[in-house]
Design an enzyme around this catalytic site. Sequence first.
Site, PDB file in Angstrom:
ATOM      1  N   HIS A  45       9.496   0.374 -11.864  1.00  0.00           N
ATOM      2  CA  HIS A  45       9.595   0.227 -10.398  1.00  0.00           C
ATOM      3  C   HIS A  45       8.197   0.219  -9.781  1.00  0.00           C
ATOM      4  CE1 HIS A  45      11.823   1.744  -6.526  1.00  0.00           C
ATOM      5  NE2 HIS A  45      10.965   0.786  -6.259  1.00  0.00           N
ATOM      6  N   HIS A  47       5.470  -1.949  -6.918  1.00  0.00           N
ATOM      7  CA  HIS A  47       5.243  -2.962  -5.886  1.00  0.00           C
ATOM      8  C   HIS A  47       3.814  -3.462  -6.042  1.00  0.00           C
ATOM      9  CE1 HIS A  47       9.015  -2.070  -3.820  1.00  0.00           C
ATOM     10  NE2 HIS A  47       8.811  -0.841  -4.228  1.00  0.00           N
ATOM     11  N   LEU A  48       3.670  -4.679  -6.490  1.00  0.00           N
ATOM     12  CA  LEU A  48       2.324  -5.227  -6.718  1.00  0.00           C
ATOM     13  C   LEU A  48       1.838  -6.048  -5.520  1.00  0.00           C
ATOM     14  CD1 LEU A  48       2.470  -6.080 -10.530  1.00  0.00           C
ATOM     15  CD2 LEU A  48       1.689  -3.999  -9.396  1.00  0.00           C
ATOM     16  N   ARG A  49       2.706  -6.247  -4.518  1.00  0.00           N
ATOM     17  CA  ARG A  49       2.315  -6.822  -3.207  1.00  0.00           C
ATOM     18  C   ARG A  49       1.765  -8.240  -3.291  1.00  0.00           C
ATOM     19  NH1 ARG A  49       5.077  -2.784  -0.864  1.00  0.00           N
ATOM     20  NH2 ARG A  49       3.911  -0.852  -0.545  1.00  0.00           N
ATOM     21  N   HIS A 163      18.093   0.652  -4.418  1.00  0.00           N
ATOM     22  CA  HIS A 163      17.687   1.846  -3.694  1.00  0.00           C
ATOM     23  C   HIS A 163      18.969   2.448  -3.144  1.00  0.00           C
ATOM     24  CE1 HIS A 163      13.221   1.451  -2.451  1.00  0.00           C
ATOM     25  NE2 HIS A 163      13.405   0.832  -3.584  1.00  0.00           N
ATOM     26  N   ASP A 272       7.591   3.955  -8.543  1.00  0.00           N
ATOM     27  CA  ASP A 272       7.713   3.334  -7.217  1.00  0.00           C
ATOM     28  C   ASP A 272       6.320   3.154  -6.606  1.00  0.00           C
ATOM     29  OD1 ASP A 272       8.763   2.160  -4.955  1.00  0.00           O
ATOM     30  OD2 ASP A 272       9.457   4.038  -4.064  1.00  0.00           O
ATOM     31  N   HIS A 276      -0.695   1.022  -0.239  1.00  0.00           N
ATOM     32  CA  HIS A 276      -1.011   0.609   1.131  1.00  0.00           C
ATOM     33  C   HIS A 276      -2.497   0.834   1.372  1.00  0.00           C
ATOM     34  CE1 HIS A 276       3.031   0.026   2.659  1.00  0.00           C
ATOM     35  NE2 HIS A 276       3.403   1.189   2.162  1.00  0.00           N
TER      36      HIS A 276
HETATM   37 ZN   LIG Z   1      10.601   0.382  -4.248  1.00  0.00          ZN
END
Ligand SMILES: [Zn+2]
Length: 380
Positions: A45, A47-49, A163, A272, A276
Amino acid sequence: MRLHHVRQLTSHGLSSPRTVAIAAGGAEDRDATGLILSPGWLDLHAHLRDPGFPEKETLTSGAASAAFGGFTHVVAMANTMPVTDKPDRVRELVARAADLPIRVSVVAAVSIGLEGRQLTDATGMKAAGAVALSDDGRHLLAAETLGRALRAAARAGLPVLIHAQSEHLGNGPDAEATAVAEALRSLAQAPGARLHIQHVSTRAAVDLISAAKRQGFAVTAEVTPHHLALTAGDVASLGPFGNVSPPLRSIDDRAAVREALDQGVIDVIATDHAPHEIAAKAAGANGFHGFETALAVLIGLGLDPAVLYRACVQRPREIIGQSVEDEWILIDPDREWTVDSSSFKSRGKNTPFDGRRVRGRIVMTVCRGQVIVERMLQRV
Ligand SMILES: [Zn+2]
């Protein structure tokens, strides 16, 4: 290379010290006394954006960060810009990932634009190389839509990751249990489907998953390092750096997810990783950097080595049908260091652990037969 006096992390726990040859680094001999060799960890899980948010992360920065954290394989979520909701976008990411130092697998969206209405082409996504389907944090899928998504995913041979929250139900502890119960009802009407519940954070959700597993449901679950380590009591001192979804919970909830992990009700530890930039985080954005702190946080929890192997090596790969391929990490479980977000390889500096003195560090990472991280010779 040959590693001497190294202990290995296995499904039975830690081996006694031995010499292990790995297919990397040529004919060198290394003294690995006190170190632990593990197959590279897989983060289910992340997030590589990329594409869309280079100020937060890119495939390149995310892959470097993962490698320094001990993850040789990460699974990238679909909430990019544009959303990964077409087979061509999966294909493009798979092609770009081939040039990275670690392996990146691609999750495709369940619904077009993550909007919860029109389903994506599950079979086309599978053919393009996606390993799972997920709408991630949006989860706007009504029960009937999730049921159709699960049936389509089952035909395509893909698991659906959700989720356990929704924009309708909000984010409270009761909402998580309600969302899990709803999803399990949809699963019951989708023969052959596989459902994976992301970042379980409450006792109520654990109880539902435990009962469903006993009844033979094809459900799996994950927990994050931060939900294992922190509670709502930490939020006051963290300010905006305590904002995460699902939120940090009670001491009782933390005890429940830990027990569920130890007993195998929760299968997987996943970070996860949600990078940011500092300005967005200070303005209240949800999510934590995960890759570069996970190992030390988990070592600090004193988890049974066999549980670590199951949750970080074995089960995440089983869920997405992948195997270990020339992927190794070498861990110094005793090395102390201070978390300093400014030194992260990731563009995301939003960690709740900044400034913490921790123990346990990656000294080497090998992927595809190449040594991609090497801290053994570094003077520290
Ligand atoms: Zn997530």
